[in-house]
Structure formats: structure tokens, C-alpha cells
Scaffold this motif. Structure first.
Motif, PDB file in Angstrom:
ATOM      1  N   LYS A 161     -10.278  -1.040 -10.352  1.00 52.21           N
ATOM      2  CA  LYS A 161      -9.507  -1.027 -11.597  1.00 52.21           C
ATOM      3  C   LYS A 161      -8.433  -2.117 -11.632  1.00 52.21           C
ATOM      4  O   LYS A 161      -8.031  -2.556 -12.697  1.00 52.21           O
ATOM      5  CB  LYS A 161      -8.845   0.344 -11.787  1.00 52.21           C
ATOM      6  CG  LYS A 161      -9.827   1.478 -12.020  1.00 52.21           C
ATOM      7  CD  LYS A 161      -9.098   2.804 -12.196  1.00 52.21           C
ATOM      8  CE  LYS A 161     -10.079   3.943 -12.399  1.00 52.21           C
ATOM      9  NZ  LYS A 161      -9.373   5.250 -12.578  1.00 52.21           N
TER      10      LYS A 161
ATOM     11  N   GLN B  69      -5.661  -2.044  -2.437  1.00 54.80           N
ATOM     12  CA  GLN B  69      -6.519  -2.010  -3.618  1.00 54.80           C
ATOM     13  C   GLN B  69      -7.899  -2.622  -3.375  1.00 54.80           C
ATOM     14  O   GLN B  69      -8.661  -2.831  -4.305  1.00 54.80           O
ATOM     15  CB  GLN B  69      -5.840  -2.770  -4.758  1.00 54.80           C
ATOM     16  CG  GLN B  69      -4.594  -2.104  -5.301  1.00 54.80           C
ATOM     17  CD  GLN B  69      -4.932  -0.890  -6.138  1.00 54.80           C
ATOM     18  OE1 GLN B  69      -5.550  -0.987  -7.191  1.00 54.80           O
ATOM     19  NE2 GLN B  69      -4.526   0.271  -5.676  1.00 54.80           N
TER      20      GLN B  69
ATOM     21  N   ARG C 237      -0.460   5.652  -4.733  1.00 59.32           N
ATOM     22  CA  ARG C 237      -0.914   7.035  -4.996  1.00 59.32           C
ATOM     23  C   ARG C 237      -0.564   7.449  -6.422  1.00 59.32           C
ATOM     24  O   ARG C 237      -1.362   8.083  -7.115  1.00 59.32           O
ATOM     25  CB  ARG C 237      -0.266   8.000  -4.007  1.00 59.32           C
ATOM     26  CG  ARG C 237      -0.730   7.861  -2.568  1.00 59.32           C
ATOM     27  CD  ARG C 237      -0.287   9.087  -1.780  1.00 59.32           C
ATOM     28  NE  ARG C 237      -0.479   8.938  -0.350  1.00 59.32           N
ATOM     29  CZ  ARG C 237       0.492   8.948   0.543  1.00 59.32           C
ATOM     30  NH1 ARG C 237       1.749   9.086   0.145  1.00 59.32           N
ATOM     31  NH2 ARG C 237       0.234   8.826   1.834  1.00 59.32           N
TER      32      ARG C 237
ATOM     33  N   ARG D 214      -2.876   5.648  -8.879  1.00 54.89           N
ATOM     34  CA  ARG D 214      -4.185   6.312  -8.822  1.00 54.89           C
ATOM     35  C   ARG D 214      -4.224   7.550  -9.707  1.00 54.89           C
ATOM     36  O   ARG D 214      -5.147   7.727 -10.525  1.00 54.89           O
ATOM     37  CB  ARG D 214      -4.482   6.694  -7.364  1.00 54.89           C
ATOM     38  CG  ARG D 214      -5.713   7.560  -7.152  1.00 54.89           C
ATOM     39  CD  ARG D 214      -5.654   8.249  -5.796  1.00 54.89           C
ATOM     40  NE  ARG D 214      -4.566   9.226  -5.716  1.00 54.89           N
ATOM     41  CZ  ARG D 214      -4.184   9.836  -4.584  1.00 54.89           C
ATOM     42  NH1 ARG D 214      -4.764   9.549  -3.443  1.00 54.89           N
ATOM     43  NH2 ARG D 214      -3.201  10.723  -4.606  1.00 54.89           N
ATOM     44  N   ASP D 215      -3.213   8.397  -9.588  1.00 55.71           N
ATOM     45  CA  ASP D 215      -3.211   9.667 -10.309  1.00 55.71           C
ATOM     46  C   ASP D 215      -2.796   9.502 -11.766  1.00 55.71           C
ATOM     47  O   ASP D 215      -3.270  10.238 -12.640  1.00 55.71           O
ATOM     48  CB  ASP D 215      -2.294  10.663  -9.592  1.00 55.71           C
ATOM     49  CG  ASP D 215      -2.782  10.977  -8.179  1.00 55.71           C
ATOM     50  OD1 ASP D 215      -3.989  10.821  -7.934  1.00 55.71           O
ATOM     51  OD2 ASP D 215      -1.951  11.367  -7.339  1.00 55.71           O
TER      52      ASP D 215
ATOM     53  N   CYS E 159      -3.524   6.865 -13.605  1.00 53.30           N
ATOM     54  CA  CYS E 159      -4.719   6.348 -14.277  1.00 53.30           C
ATOM     55  C   CYS E 159      -5.749   7.455 -14.482  1.00 53.30           C
ATOM     56  O   CYS E 159      -6.418   7.501 -15.523  1.00 53.30           O
ATOM     57  CB  CYS E 159      -5.321   5.205 -13.458  1.00 53.30           C
ATOM     58  SG  CYS E 159      -4.318   3.706 -13.451  1.00 53.30           S
ATOM     59  N   SER E 160      -5.877   8.333 -13.491  1.00 55.69           N
ATOM     60  CA  SER E 160      -6.818   9.447 -13.621  1.00 55.69           C
ATOM     61  C   SER E 160      -6.412  10.384 -14.751  1.00 55.69           C
ATOM     62  O   SER E 160      -7.258  10.881 -15.503  1.00 55.69           O
ATOM     63  CB  SER E 160      -6.880  10.218 -12.305  1.00 55.69           C
ATOM     64  OG  SER E 160      -7.709  11.353 -12.408  1.00 55.69           O
TER      65      SER E 160
ATOM     66  N   LEU F  70      -5.881   8.100   1.049  1.00 50.80           N
ATOM     67  CA  LEU F  70      -6.280   6.870   0.380  1.00 50.80           C
ATOM     68  C   LEU F  70      -7.454   6.271   1.143  1.00 50.80           C
ATOM     69  O   LEU F  70      -7.526   6.361   2.373  1.00 50.80           O
ATOM     70  CB  LEU F  70      -5.130   5.860   0.348  1.00 50.80           C
ATOM     71  CG  LEU F  70      -3.926   6.193  -0.536  1.00 50.80           C
ATOM     72  CD1 LEU F  70      -2.801   5.188  -0.297  1.00 50.80           C
ATOM     73  CD2 LEU F  70      -4.312   6.203  -2.010  1.00 50.80           C
TER      74      LEU F  70
ATOM     75  N   GLU G  65     -10.545  -0.566  -4.741  1.00 51.19           N
ATOM     76  CA  GLU G  65     -10.224  -0.082  -6.088  1.00 51.19           C
ATOM     77  C   GLU G  65     -10.607  -1.144  -7.106  1.00 51.19           C
ATOM     78  O   GLU G  65     -10.046  -2.232  -7.123  1.00 51.19           O
ATOM     79  CB  GLU G  65      -8.731   0.236  -6.194  1.00 51.19           C
ATOM     80  CG  GLU G  65      -8.260   0.644  -7.583  1.00 51.19           C
ATOM     81  CD  GLU G  65      -8.928   1.900  -8.070  1.00 51.19           C
ATOM     82  OE1 GLU G  65      -9.796   1.762  -8.962  1.00 51.19           O
ATOM     83  OE2 GLU G  65      -8.596   2.986  -7.571  1.00 51.19           O
TER      84      GLU G  65
END
Length: 387
Positions: free
Chosen positions: A90, A85, A57, A60-61, A63-64, A191, A88
Motif C-alpha cells: 500500500k 514496509q 502498526r 496498518r490498522d 487503513c484497515s 508485524l 506492504e
């Protein structure tokens, strides 16, 4: 200087004994030779299932917030990360955390350890730092946060109990304290976990017709098969017995990869009998999940399933999700990592830790019933007790 055949054979043997480390470094070299740029950022994750979910988590945030579009992950449980992942795009490489040394970390512009706290293993500002939005700002915030708790990080996990109290005092929990360290917005519990919905057909279950139950624990920290872990609630069978009287149409499914004790009140025992995708499907479609604090609670929260969680040595103010039934100890409790063997032995010397032994099964069952009643599920699942 030429190497002897004996020396060459010894090197070959060493290569075979350390495949994770050498193959990982070799793969990095191959990517460079083939002009496949190594991602600028790598994350190192350790701990159990719940730690990996909290870390994912955060990644995720993070990278955002910074615009990172490609990264590598080194972890202690690659199978879990590959599952987390799977959707995902990335994440480029999933490697073994044991291979993550200084030499490997230096291949990246940023190498960040993500456990119960953040720690920068390597940072060399370069092209990405200049072009990524807010990247340098968040790195600075991490450095400032780390400077306040260096002794805790240096002695991980032995001071994690203090870290939990510290985070809770600041108003944060396990799922968002990492975000606070980097000063990024928490993107929520959800998620997009891959699930295998065919599990319901395989085990003859219908959505919202069953309650999942777990009494497992992290085997990395408790290996004594003859003792019950201090964080495991010993009376789940009694809770289920009370629930059956009120919910005669509901099945009870024992899930997880390990159990502290058999639960003979459950209709189906699926411990160590399901894949990650299958257990996720079971949790996603469950009416409720009953557990002690552990990785499946984090999984259920990621899927939107309400939980009733019995806490003992670990801290509900730190580990608890706001919308769950977080049942804190009536007596004692909160001794998480006060001693090295906290999960194998009550530090007060009791055979059964009072933090767990004093929790009333009927009261726990009532909390579960109240949550189900408030959810608006069909009344056919319930039975009003006779007066």
C-alpha cells in the motif's frame, strides 16, 4: 522578467542543497503529469525505531478501518520505514519528513502526523472522504482527541512525560494509544518484518540457544559519549553472569546499532555489525531478549519474542508490553521529559540514577529464568543451583 545567469546558478545551487524537498515535490508533479494519481493520504512519522514501529502498526490498522489502499509516508528514518514496509504494497512513496511542509501536505486529502500523538496537518474532505468507509468518523474522533491535549502536541516532545501518564491513566499504552485517539481497533503487536535467517548460519547460532542483549539508546536524544544515558541499565554484565550459572548451554549476543557500554560477558558482540533484516532474524529466533526500554523491545514484540525490560526514567505502565517482564524502578523513576536533558543527566544530580542503580541484577536474572522455565524450553538449557 528574465533571470540573470548569476541568479540561475544560485537557484541551481539551492536545488542541489535541498534534494529531499525539491525532488519530492518534483516527483509529485511527475506523477500527476503521467496521470499516476497521488495517493489521497500521507503520514508523517518522527522519532526512533520504537516510534516508527508503533506508527506503522497504527497506519496498518487505520487503513484497515477506513479502506485506504494507497498512501505516502514521510519520516525521519526512511531506511527503517522501507524495511518495515517491504512486504506492504500500500505504501507508494517514502520521503524525508523535512520536506513535509504545508505546500506538500496540501497535495493530499489527509496529511496526518503520527508520533506519540496524532495531529492533522491538512484535511480537505473530497471524493475519498465520501467513498471511504468510516473515514469521516475516525477523522472526527482524532480532532476530538487532539483538542484535549493541544498543549502537549504543540510542545512535543517536552511534555511527552505527561502524555505517558495521561495515556496510562486512561488505560492505554504506547502501542495502542494512537488507536484510541482515532477510535480504531488495535490489530496486535505482530508485524510481518523481513528477516535474514542466514544470519544464524553466519554467526553459528541455533534457534532458542541464545539470549540477545541490548543496552542501546536513541542517539537523537543523547550525544554525549562520556556519559551513560539515564535510561540505560548499567549492570547487564552482572545479570548475564548470574544467568550463565543457571543456563550454561546458552550464548549471549550483544546487538543493536549503538551501546551505552561494552558487555564483556557476552559471547558475541554484533553492535553496529548487522542489517535490520539480520537483527530481526536474531531477535525472532532468540530464547529471550534482555534490554532497557528501547526500539529493539518493540521489534522483539513484533516478532513474538519475550523480553525482560528494565525501566528507569520511562514509564512501564505506558511503554511496557503486557506479556513482557516489565521491571519498574524500586526508587524514584518516571522522570521522562521532566527536564530537557533527562537522558543525559539525572535530574536529582546523582552520577548513577537511583532508578537504575538500585535494580538488583540477580533479581532480574531470576525473572528471566522464570519466563524461560514457563516457556517449556528443553531442560538441557538449565542448571539447577546447588543447595
Amino acid at each position: 522578467m528574465l533571470l540573470s545567469k548569476r541568479r540561475i546558478n544560485k537557484l541551481k545551487t539551492s536545488w542541489k542543497r535541498l534534494p529531499g524537498k525539491l525532488v519530492t515535490i518534483k516527483n509529485l508533479a511527475i506523477r500527476k503529469i503521467q496521470n499516476k494519481q497521488v495517493p489521497k493520504v500521507a503520514f508523517k512519522i518522527s522519532g526512533g525505531l520504537g516510534d516508527h514501529i508503533a506508527s506503522i502498526r497504527f497506519i496498518r490498522d487505520f487503513c484497515s478501518a477506513t479502506g485506504i489502499d494507497r498512501y505516502d509516508i514521510y519520516c525521519t528514518k526512511p531506511a527503517i520505514v522501507k524495511w518495515l514496509q517491504e512486504t506492504e504494497k500500500k505504501c507508494v512513496l517514502v520521503g524525508d519528513a523535512k520536506a513535509f511542509n504545508k505546500s506538500l501536505a496540501s497535495q493530499y486529502e489527509l496529511a496526518l502526523s503520527v508520533t506519540t500523538a496524532l495531529h492533522i496537518d491538512h484535511y480537505a474532505p473530497g471524493e475519498f472522504s465520501k467513498t471511504s468507509r468510516n473515514f469521516s468518523y475516525h477523522i472526527k474522533k482524532i480532532e476530538q482527541s487532539v483538542s484535549r491535549i493541544i498543549p502537549i502536541i504543540q510542545h512535543h516532545p517536552y511534555l511527552d512525560g505527561y502524555l505517558g501518564h495521561y495515556a496510562a491513566t486512561l488505560g492505554f499504552r504506547r502501542h495502542n494509544h494512537l488507536h484510541a485517539m482515532a477510535d480504531i481497533r488495535y490489530g496486535g503487536h505482530t508485524l510481518n518484518l523481513p528477516v535474514d535467517d542466514s544470519a544464524l548460519t553466519e554467526f553459528d547460532l541455533k534457534p532458542n540457544s541464545y539470549i540477545t542483549v541490548s543496552n542501546g539508546f536513541d542517539q537523537d536524544f543523547h550525544t554525549d559519549a562520556h556519559t551513560c544515558p539515564t535510561k540505560a541499565y548499567p549492570y547487564h554484565n552482572d545479570v548475564i553472569r548470574h544467568l550463565r550459572q543457571r543456563l550454561p548451554g546458552v550464548k549471549f549476543i550483544h546487538i543493536g546499532s549503538v551501546a551505552s557500554a561494552p558487555l564483556d560477558q557476552c559471547d558475541l558482540n554484533l553492535v553496529n555489525a548487522t542489517s535490520l533484516r539480520q537483527v530481526a532474524a536474531l531477535l525472532k529466533n532468540a530464547l529471550h531478549h534482555l534490554d532497557n526500554e528501547g526500539g529493539l523491545v518493540h521489534t522483539a514484540a513484533s516478532l513474538g519474542t519475550p523480553c525482560t525490560v528494565v525501566f528507569g526514567p520511562t514509564l512501564p505502565a505506558y511503554f511496557g508490553y503486557e506479556k513482557n517482564n516489565n521491571i519498574g524502578p524500586i526508587e524514584c523513576g518516571g522522570c521522562w521529559w521532566m527536564e530537557k536533558d533527562w537522558m543525559s543527566r539525572c535530574i536529582r544530580g546523582f552520577d548513577r540514577p537511583p532508578c537504575m542503580a538500585t535494580q538488583d541484577p540477580e533479581a532480574i536474572a531470576n525473572r528471566v529464568i522464570k519466563t524461560i522455565d514457563e516457556s517449556g524450553e528443553p531442560n538441557t538449557l538449565r542448571k539447577v543451583p546447588s543447595v
